[in-house]
Design an enzyme around this catalytic site. Structure first.
Site, PDB file in Angstrom:
ATOM      1  N   SER A  29     -26.040  12.812 -14.912  1.00  0.00           N
ATOM      2  CA  SER A  29     -24.641  13.145 -14.613  1.00  0.00           C
ATOM      3  C   SER A  29     -24.160  12.536 -13.300  1.00  0.00           C
ATOM      4  CB  SER A  29     -24.449  14.664 -14.583  1.00  0.00           C
ATOM      5  OG  SER A  29     -25.205  15.259 -13.548  1.00  0.00           O
ATOM      6  N   GLU A  49     -28.855  19.808  -7.217  1.00  0.00           N
ATOM      7  CA  GLU A  49     -30.081  19.416  -7.894  1.00  0.00           C
ATOM      8  C   GLU A  49     -31.293  20.296  -7.579  1.00  0.00           C
ATOM      9  OE1 GLU A  49     -29.885  17.177 -10.105  1.00  0.00           O
ATOM     10  OE2 GLU A  49     -27.992  16.219  -9.600  1.00  0.00           O
TER      11      GLU A  49
END
Length: 239
Positions: A68, A141
């Site tokens: 992404s 993340e």
């Protein structure tokens, strides 16, 4: 924030603004999915500092994107280029229970896994902005321990560039290593959560690779498997 707050769709938006506010972090800490442990601010800071200790102060930093981040980086970048990484490949190898999946309707998420090669996008972050930008990236993340920050060598037009990326934690209980292709395809086709569907994430990745002119054999196998499952479902529905 009250302890009984429930997560909403906007909590999962991946924008610079939401990452700066720590919206997703706060939402997950208030209402964590079953079986998911969210890192504390202290843990995030510790892992960030450990990573930055291996980066020379006052130097630009490169981040390798393969999922992404290619189509929604939400980073303040000084430049970008197509790059290749050897020794790692793009794989839907994490079962997803937040954002585009839930414990009841899990999806599948990309990570870098060992072996092969991966073509993606290399972003350059200006030296003066490295710490601030990585702090935002960490909130995206490094919420759980399913990803591990890792220094790799990316190649751009034959030039080797040291870069930071995120690889799968193979010891994590949501690691899908060894899953059959049809099982991964099923997770992608059926995963759904507050941010949308796992299928939308998959399609956005396929579209980003096409725009960049990149080919990924593993993704192309998944495309065929998913389309075959779609056709079989449609045929069954039509009798």
């Amino acid at each position: 924030m009250s302890d009984d707050r429930r997560t909403t769709d906007s909590d999962y938006e991946m924008t610079r603004e939401s990452l700066a506010r720590g919206t997703l972090l706060h939402a997950l800490r208030a209402d964590p999915p079953a079986g998911m442990t969210v890192r504390s601010d202290a843990e995030l800071e510790r892992t960030l500092r450990t990573t930055l200790e291996r980066h020379p102060s006052g130097r630009d930093l490169h981040v390798f994107a393969y999922g992404s981040l290619m189509w929604n980086p939400a980073l303040d970048m000084a430049g970008s280029s197509v790059a290749r990484v050897d020794g790692w490949h793009r794989a839907f190898c994490l079962r997803l229970i937040i954002a585009r999946g839930t414990p009841e309707q899990p999806g599948a998420m990309l990570a870098l896994d060992r072996g092969g090669k991966c073509d993606g996008v290399l972003y350059r972050i200006d030296a003066a902005k490295v710490e601030a930008e990585l702090r935002l990236l960490w909130r995206r993340e490094m919420l759980a321990d399913s990803y591990q920050p890792h220094w790799i060598t990316a190649k751009v037009d034959g030039h080797a560039i040291r870069a930071l990326t995120f690889v799968v934690n193979r010891s994590h209980d949501r690691y899908l290593g060894g899953y059959a292709l049809d099982r991964v395809a099923h997770l992608i086709r059926t995963g759904r959560g507050p941010l949308g569907t796992s299928r939308d994430y998959f399609d956005s990745t396929v579209q980003a690779l096409a725009r960049l002119g990149l080919h990924d054999a593993g993704i192309e196998r998944l495309v065929r498997e998913i389309r075959g499952a779609d056709d079989a479902e449609a045929e069954a529905a039509n009798g």
